[in-house]
Scaffold this motif. Structure first.
Motif, PDB file in Angstrom:
ATOM      1  N   UNK A  47      -4.049  -6.059  -5.882  1.00  0.00           N
ATOM      2  CA  UNK A  47      -3.916  -5.194  -4.716  1.00  0.00           C
ATOM      3  C   UNK A  47      -5.036  -5.464  -3.726  1.00  0.00           C
ATOM      4  N   UNK A  48      -4.824  -5.008  -2.501  1.00  0.00           N
ATOM      5  CA  UNK A  48      -5.827  -5.145  -1.446  1.00  0.00           C
ATOM      6  C   UNK A  48      -6.555  -3.818  -1.255  1.00  0.00           C
ATOM      7  N   UNK A  49      -7.502  -3.822  -0.336  1.00  0.00           N
ATOM      8  CA  UNK A  49      -8.113  -2.582   0.121  1.00  0.00           C
ATOM      9  C   UNK A  49      -7.071  -1.814   0.942  1.00  0.00           C
ATOM     10  N   UNK A  50      -7.399  -0.593   1.328  1.00  0.00           N
ATOM     11  CA  UNK A  50      -6.493   0.272   2.096  1.00  0.00           C
ATOM     12  C   UNK A  50      -6.798   0.128   3.586  1.00  0.00           C
ATOM     13  N   UNK A  51      -5.741   0.051   4.397  1.00  0.00           N
ATOM     14  CA  UNK A  51      -5.834  -0.023   5.854  1.00  0.00           C
ATOM     15  C   UNK A  51      -5.229   1.238   6.444  1.00  0.00           C
ATOM     16  N   UNK A  52      -5.822   1.779   7.491  1.00  0.00           N
ATOM     17  CA  UNK A  52      -5.287   2.969   8.155  1.00  0.00           C
ATOM     18  C   UNK A  52      -4.553   2.559   9.416  1.00  0.00           C
ATOM     19  N   UNK A  53      -3.286   2.966   9.501  1.00  0.00           N
ATOM     20  CA  UNK A  53      -2.447   2.666  10.653  1.00  0.00           C
ATOM     21  C   UNK A  53      -2.020   3.968  11.314  1.00  0.00           C
ATOM     22  N   UNK A  54      -1.976   3.957  12.629  1.00  0.00           N
ATOM     23  CA  UNK A  54      -1.524   5.124  13.366  1.00  0.00           C
ATOM     24  C   UNK A  54      -0.022   5.309  13.335  1.00  0.00           C
ATOM     25  N   UNK A  55       0.700   4.425  12.687  1.00  0.00           N
ATOM     26  CA  UNK A  55       2.158   4.511  12.616  1.00  0.00           C
ATOM     27  C   UNK A  55       2.792   3.386  13.416  1.00  0.00           C
ATOM     28  N   UNK A  72       5.271  -9.694  -1.575  1.00  0.00           N
ATOM     29  CA  UNK A  72       4.157  -8.777  -1.418  1.00  0.00           C
ATOM     30  C   UNK A  72       4.719  -7.389  -1.091  1.00  0.00           C
ATOM     31  N   UNK A  73       4.366  -6.415  -1.891  1.00  0.00           N
ATOM     32  CA  UNK A  73       4.826  -5.046  -1.671  1.00  0.00           C
ATOM     33  C   UNK A  73       3.840  -4.302  -0.784  1.00  0.00           C
ATOM     34  N   UNK A  74       4.380  -3.486   0.117  1.00  0.00           N
ATOM     35  CA  UNK A  74       3.563  -2.631   0.967  1.00  0.00           C
ATOM     36  C   UNK A  74       3.695  -1.206   0.437  1.00  0.00           C
ATOM     37  N   UNK A  75       2.563  -0.548   0.202  1.00  0.00           N
ATOM     38  CA  UNK A  75       2.521   0.806  -0.345  1.00  0.00           C
ATOM     39  C   UNK A  75       1.698   1.708   0.553  1.00  0.00           C
ATOM     40  N   UNK A 106       0.715  10.689   7.351  1.00  0.00           N
ATOM     41  CA  UNK A 106       0.571  12.004   6.723  1.00  0.00           C
ATOM     42  C   UNK A 106      -0.898  12.403   6.683  1.00  0.00           C
ATOM     43  N   UNK A 107      -1.159  13.512   6.057  1.00  0.00           N
ATOM     44  CA  UNK A 107      -2.529  13.977   5.871  1.00  0.00           C
ATOM     45  C   UNK A 107      -3.135  14.540   7.139  1.00  0.00           C
ATOM     46  N   UNK A 108      -4.373  14.914   7.039  1.00  0.00           N
ATOM     47  CA  UNK A 108      -5.055  15.541   8.167  1.00  0.00           C
ATOM     48  C   UNK A 108      -5.316  14.566   9.315  1.00  0.00           C
ATOM     49  N   UNK A 109      -5.340  13.258   9.012  1.00  0.00           N
ATOM     50  CA  UNK A 109      -5.589  12.273  10.070  1.00  0.00           C
ATOM     51  C   UNK A 109      -4.301  11.751  10.709  1.00  0.00           C
ATOM     52  N   UNK A 110      -3.143  12.089  10.153  1.00  0.00           N
ATOM     53  CA  UNK A 110      -1.869  11.662  10.716  1.00  0.00           C
ATOM     54  C   UNK A 110      -1.653  10.165  10.691  1.00  0.00           C
ATOM     55  N   UNK A 111      -2.303   9.475   9.759  1.00  0.00           N
ATOM     56  CA  UNK A 111      -2.176   8.029   9.670  1.00  0.00           C
ATOM     57  C   UNK A 111      -1.500   7.617   8.365  1.00  0.00           C
ATOM     58  N   UNK A 112      -0.994   6.401   8.365  1.00  0.00           N
ATOM     59  CA  UNK A 112      -0.454   5.800   7.154  1.00  0.00           C
ATOM     60  C   UNK A 112      -1.557   4.935   6.552  1.00  0.00           C
ATOM     61  N   UNK A 113      -1.965   5.260   5.335  1.00  0.00           N
ATOM     62  CA  UNK A 113      -2.965   4.460   4.636  1.00  0.00           C
ATOM     63  C   UNK A 113      -2.217   3.478   3.751  1.00  0.00           C
ATOM     64  N   UNK A 114      -2.203   2.219   4.159  1.00  0.00           N
ATOM     65  CA  UNK A 114      -1.367   1.231   3.469  1.00  0.00           C
ATOM     66  C   UNK A 114      -2.217   0.212   2.726  1.00  0.00           C
ATOM     67  N   UNK A 115      -1.625  -0.299   1.660  1.00  0.00           N
ATOM     68  CA  UNK A 115      -2.233  -1.409   0.933  1.00  0.00           C
ATOM     69  C   UNK A 115      -1.116  -2.308   0.451  1.00  0.00           C
TER      70      UNK A 115
END
Length: 133
Positions: A47-55, A72-75, A106-115
């Motif tokens: 797996x990779x580190x987590x990236x934060x995307x605004x959507x 490669x799966x995106x989670x 989702x969450x309080x930051x409204x971002x998608x945290x993907x890895x």
């Protein structure tokens, strides 16, 4: 003469401040570089580190020393619940694909945290992704 120098200094400072507020990490097509991460082997999956995307869409490049296509799966990482599977991208070295992650903000930051992850059985070492938002 002193007034001209003062005006020139003021306009020079103003010009520099306008340049510095432009998006420095976006390329000419508007993609913002979120960074890169190596794949880490940890048993069943790498797996990779987590990236934060605004959507919206993210663009993923795979860099690998092997010439094989890798699935490669995106989670989406969720610290409070099970992680959400987004999509599988079939990528080879220097290939990229775009995928939509807007439904996973989702969450309080409204971002998608993907890895990213793939099966440890195809891990070759040196694989990494470059991610754009």
């Amino acid at each position: 003469m002193k007034i001209r120098k003062a005006l020139a200094a003021t306009f020079g400072t103003l010009a520099m401040s306008l340049i510095s507020i432009s998006p420095a990490s976006a390329d000419s097509s508007g993609w913002q570089n979120l960074g890169n991460s190596n794949f880490h082997s940890c048993g069943t999956y790498c797996h990779t580190d987590v990236f934060s995307s605004g959507g919206g869409y993210v663009r993923t490049y795979l860099y690998t020393p092997s010439s094989n296509i890798k699935s490669v799966q995106v989670w989406e990482y969720d610290p409070d619940n099970a992680d959400d599977f987004i999509i599988t991208l079939d990528l080879a070295d220097y290939w990229y694909k775009d995928c939509y992650v807007g439904n996973f903000t989702d969450g309080s930051n409204g971002e998608a945290e993907i890895y990213y992850r793939y099966s440890d059985s195809v891990f070759t070492g040196g694989d990494f992704v470059q991610v754009y938002d």
